[in-house]
Write an enzyme that holds these catalytic residues in place. Structure first.
Site, PDB file in Angstrom:
ATOM      1  N   GLU A 138      -7.867   2.611   0.809  1.00 32.20           N
ATOM      2  CA  GLU A 138      -8.158   1.601  -0.218  1.00 32.20           C
ATOM      3  C   GLU A 138      -8.633   0.282   0.369  1.00 32.20           C
ATOM      4  OE1 GLU A 138      -5.269   1.978   1.135  1.00 32.20           O
ATOM      5  OE2 GLU A 138      -4.895  -0.119   1.608  1.00 32.20           O
ATOM      6  N   ASP A 188       0.503  -4.847   4.691  1.00 29.64           N
ATOM      7  CA  ASP A 188      -0.899  -4.431   4.617  1.00 29.64           C
ATOM      8  C   ASP A 188      -1.810  -5.590   4.173  1.00 29.64           C
ATOM      9  OD1 ASP A 188      -2.655  -2.415   5.216  1.00 29.64           O
ATOM     10  OD2 ASP A 188      -2.642  -1.550   3.194  1.00 29.64           O
ATOM     11  N   ASP A 217       0.849  -1.195   0.000  1.00 33.45           N
ATOM     12  CA  ASP A 217       0.000   0.000   0.000  1.00 33.45           C
ATOM     13  C   ASP A 217       0.883   1.243   0.000  1.00 33.45           C
ATOM     14  OD1 ASP A 217      -1.854   1.986   0.372  1.00 33.45           O
ATOM     15  OD2 ASP A 217      -2.350   1.452   2.449  1.00 33.45           O
ATOM     16  N   ARG A 237     -10.788  -0.362   2.657  1.00 31.51           N
ATOM     17  CA  ARG A 237     -12.244  -0.432   2.758  1.00 31.51           C
ATOM     18  C   ARG A 237     -12.876  -0.601   1.376  1.00 31.51           C
ATOM     19  NH1 ARG A 237     -12.362   5.335   5.738  1.00 31.51           N
ATOM     20  NH2 ARG A 237     -10.303   4.592   6.365  1.00 31.51           N
ATOM     21  N   LYS A 248       1.647   8.017   0.319  1.00 29.93           N
ATOM     22  CA  LYS A 248       2.127   8.052   1.704  1.00 29.93           C
ATOM     23  C   LYS A 248       3.491   8.723   1.758  1.00 29.93           C
ATOM     24  CE  LYS A 248      -0.085   3.844   3.451  1.00 29.93           C
ATOM     25  NZ  LYS A 248      -0.933   4.495   4.454  1.00 29.93           N
ATOM     26  N   ASP A 302      -5.723   6.557  -0.392  1.00 25.66           N
ATOM     27  CA  ASP A 302      -5.028   5.740   0.613  1.00 25.66           C
ATOM     28  C   ASP A 302      -6.012   4.984   1.510  1.00 25.66           C
ATOM     29  OD1 ASP A 302      -2.895   4.649   1.922  1.00 25.66           O
ATOM     30  OD2 ASP A 302      -2.393   6.455   3.077  1.00 25.66           O
TER      31      ASP A 302
HETATM   32  N1  BES Z   1      -2.926   0.424   5.409  1.00 24.63           N
HETATM   33  C1  BES Z   1      -3.286   1.690   5.905  1.00 24.63           C
HETATM   34  C2  BES Z   1      -3.480   1.715   7.425  1.00 24.63           C
HETATM   35  C3  BES Z   1      -2.264   1.459   8.275  1.00 24.63           C
HETATM   36  C4  BES Z   1      -1.470   2.499   8.683  1.00 24.63           C
HETATM   37  C5  BES Z   1      -1.971   0.187   8.709  1.00 24.63           C
HETATM   38  C6  BES Z   1      -0.371   2.270   9.496  1.00 24.63           C
HETATM   39  C7  BES Z   1      -0.884  -0.057   9.525  1.00 24.63           C
HETATM   40  C8  BES Z   1      -0.080   0.994   9.923  1.00 24.63           C
HETATM   41  C9  BES Z   1      -4.590   2.155   5.273  1.00 24.63           C
HETATM   42  O1  BES Z   1      -4.814   1.747   3.978  1.00 24.63           O
HETATM   43  C10 BES Z   1      -4.539   3.653   5.270  1.00 24.63           C
HETATM   44  O2  BES Z   1      -3.669   4.181   4.639  1.00 24.63           O
HETATM   45  N2  BES Z   1      -5.460   4.299   5.986  1.00 24.63           N
HETATM   46  C11 BES Z   1      -5.486   5.697   6.080  1.00 24.63           C
HETATM   47  C12 BES Z   1      -6.922   6.137   6.075  1.00 24.63           C
HETATM   48  C13 BES Z   1      -7.103   7.616   5.928  1.00 24.63           C
HETATM   49  C14 BES Z   1      -6.692   8.053   4.538  1.00 24.63           C
HETATM   50  C15 BES Z   1      -8.543   7.955   6.181  1.00 24.63           C
HETATM   51  C16 BES Z   1      -4.820   6.107   7.388  1.00 24.63           C
HETATM   52  O3  BES Z   1      -4.987   5.405   8.386  1.00 24.63           O
HETATM   53  O4  BES Z   1      -4.102   7.106   7.389  1.00 24.63           O
HETATM   54 ZN    ZN Z   2      -3.893  -0.074   3.422  1.00 19.11          ZN
HETATM   55 ZN    ZN Z   3      -3.914   2.989   2.498  1.00 16.77          ZN
END
Ligand code: BES
Ligand code: ZN
Ligand code: ZN
Length: 480
Positions: free
Chosen positions: A332, A271, A253, A334, A260, A330
């Protein structure tokens, strides 16, 4: 690996004895050769069998070493005390390349001790050019010493721990070694070895299924997405339930166009930990042939950037007809889970549980200690809470009040894929809830628990294998 339950032992590389805190330790007559040394050394080192403290003694006969491991105050001992003790023994064995371990066992400690041991000796060094004997180190023999026959407990504990370690291998693998395609091949191979049926949907088949939310994520990558479906349907069933386990399988991811930051981006190889947990749980369920119908569904994709990638503001239509405005590419996980959760409907499941490294906010809220849980069925969440306590792969419930839906409102689509700044883990679950109306569902956000910093004896640094033991315990409890 040889695992056996015996009543007596006179030869061992290391014999482990776990004991509660006590001022004076008296060994059984069988171990009397160690008593003098023990009295002297325990006094010198003030060893009183406090929790997580250990003391090593050397023998002159067939038992070469006696490793005493403290369990702490008798009234505070629980199953994880033994798992930690097994972990301490495993770390000692790993450090000294000892392959043969015996322990003084009883019905209560055999399973968790054996689990802790096998989980602690795990190491991920297949991609490292290091010398033997550390590389390829494995335990070759575990012996439980007890008047009772504990072979069944040991067999189950070793199957389960090997499944957790399999999950760890998958999650520790970097993105170029585990693509959705390779993930699918590994699932097929595992299914063949353990007697599961396995179906892999490619992108064309997912288009026919109208899984356009999932497919919107994989458009941004050269690797095809896969929907991995593993099914355990033994001929003899002892339950009418069907359980569907759904796991987020993002093999990498990068965030997509909502890229990111570079710092620690490499961690996003993990991920796919939810998918990895479903994989491991299905392996253990199949190996132990639990007499219940279980389906594992792993949507797997990369989230990268190219000219076809999702753009902020794009609107896609999910399999269940819901239109989604993608405000942040990001978010993604969901998007792919939405369609996998709708896909699960075809099994008419009694319960659906998803596991996903869904939100960074979850790591802030609960850290790496406990998995966050939300859902639409208190009955299911109570069962998971219990299974979590029993397996010590614990969950903590967060609310999913209707008010959180407010944040997902979109002026141009049915819902947006992100909420605002507040309660990020809950709004992610609130999003998933639009796709789970037809069954009892719980969501496990394992973003914090899927990775270990190496502070718990049986969780070496790296993937922890979170949710495998929980899933297994939950499914087993459904048989009671
Ligand atoms: N895979 C990430 C969540 C994540 C972050 C898992 C750190 C493990 C460690 C997920 O896809 C993500 O990027 N979520 C975003 C959501 C936001 C854009 C609403 C997040 O948590 O920043
Ligand atoms: Zn993710
Ligand atoms: Zn993500």
């Amino acid at each position: 690996m040889k695992i056996q339950s015996v009543t007596n032992i006179d030869k061992s590389e290391v014999l482990v004895y776990c004991l509660p805190k006590t001022a004076k330790i008296t060994l059984s007559s069988q171990l009397s050769e160690f008593q003098d040394d023990l009295d002297r050394i325990a006094k010198l080192e003030s060893f009183t069998a406090e929790a997580k403290k250990s003391l090593l003694l050397y023998g002159k006969g067939g038992i070469k070493r006696l490793l005493l491991i403290g369990l702490g105050d008798a009234e505070k001992i629980h199953s994880d005390s033994y798992r930690i003790a097994g972990g301490i023994a495993g770390n000692y064995a790993k450090k000294h390349h000892i392959q043969d371990i015996a322990f003084i066992a009883d019905k209560e400690n055999a399973s968790p001790f054996c689990e802790g041991l096998l989980l602690a000796v795990y190491h991920f060094d297949e991609l490292k050019n290091i010398k033997k004997p550390k590389k390829d180190y494995i335990i070759s023999s575990i012996t439980a010493i007890s008047d009772a026959d504990l072979s069944a407990e040991l067999k189950e504990a070793s199957s389960l721990s090997q499944a957790v370690n399999k999950t760890r291998d998958l999650c520790n693998a970097p993105g170029n070694h585990l693509t959705p395609q390779i993930f699918a091949e590994k699932a097929k191979e595992m299914a063949n070895n353990y007697g599961l049926s396995c179906t892999i949907l490619d992108e064309k088949e997912m288009e026919e299924e109208e899984m356009f939310s999932l497919l919107s994520v994989s458009k941004g990558s050269d690797e095809e997405a896969k929907l991995i479906v593993l099914e355990h349907k033994p001929t003899e069933l002892k339950s009418d339930d069907t359980i569907a386990l759904v796991g987020k399988g993002l093999t990498f991811d990068a965030g997509g166009i909502s890229l990111k930051p570079a710092l620690n981006m490499h961690e996003m190889k993990r991920d796919m930990s939810g998918g990895g947990a479903v994989f491991g749980a299905m392996q253990a369920i199949a190996e132990m042939n639990l007499p219940i119908h279980v389906v594992g569904i792993i949507p797997s994709s990369e989230n990268l950037v190219n000219g076809k990638a999702n753009k902020p503001g794009d609107i896609v239509k999910a399999k269940n007809g819901t239109t989604i405005e993608i405000l942040n590419t990001d978010a993604e996980g969901r998007l792919i889970l939405a369609d996998a959760l709708t896909y699960a409907e075809r099994y008419n499941p009694t319960y659906v549980i998803d596991a996903a490294t869904l939100t960074g906010a979850m790591t802030i809220a609960l850290g790496d200690v406990v998995t966050g849980m939300m859902g639409n069925s208190q009955e299911l969440m109570d069962l998971l809470k219990r299974a979590g306590e029993e397996s010590h792969d614990r969950v903590w419930q967060l609310p999913l009040y209707e008010e959180y839906d407010e944040q997902l409102k979109s002026p141009v689509a049915d819902i947006a894929n992100i909420g605002g700044k507040l309660a990020g883990s809950i709004t992610a679950a609130a999003f998933l809830n639009y796709f789970t109306k037809k069954y009892k569902w719980a969501h496990l956000d394992i973003a914090g628990t899927a990775w270990s910093e190496g502070k718990v004896a049986y969780k070496p640094k790296g993937s922890s294998g979170a949710a495998v033991r929980l899933f297994y315990q939950f499914v087993k409890n459904c048989l009671k």
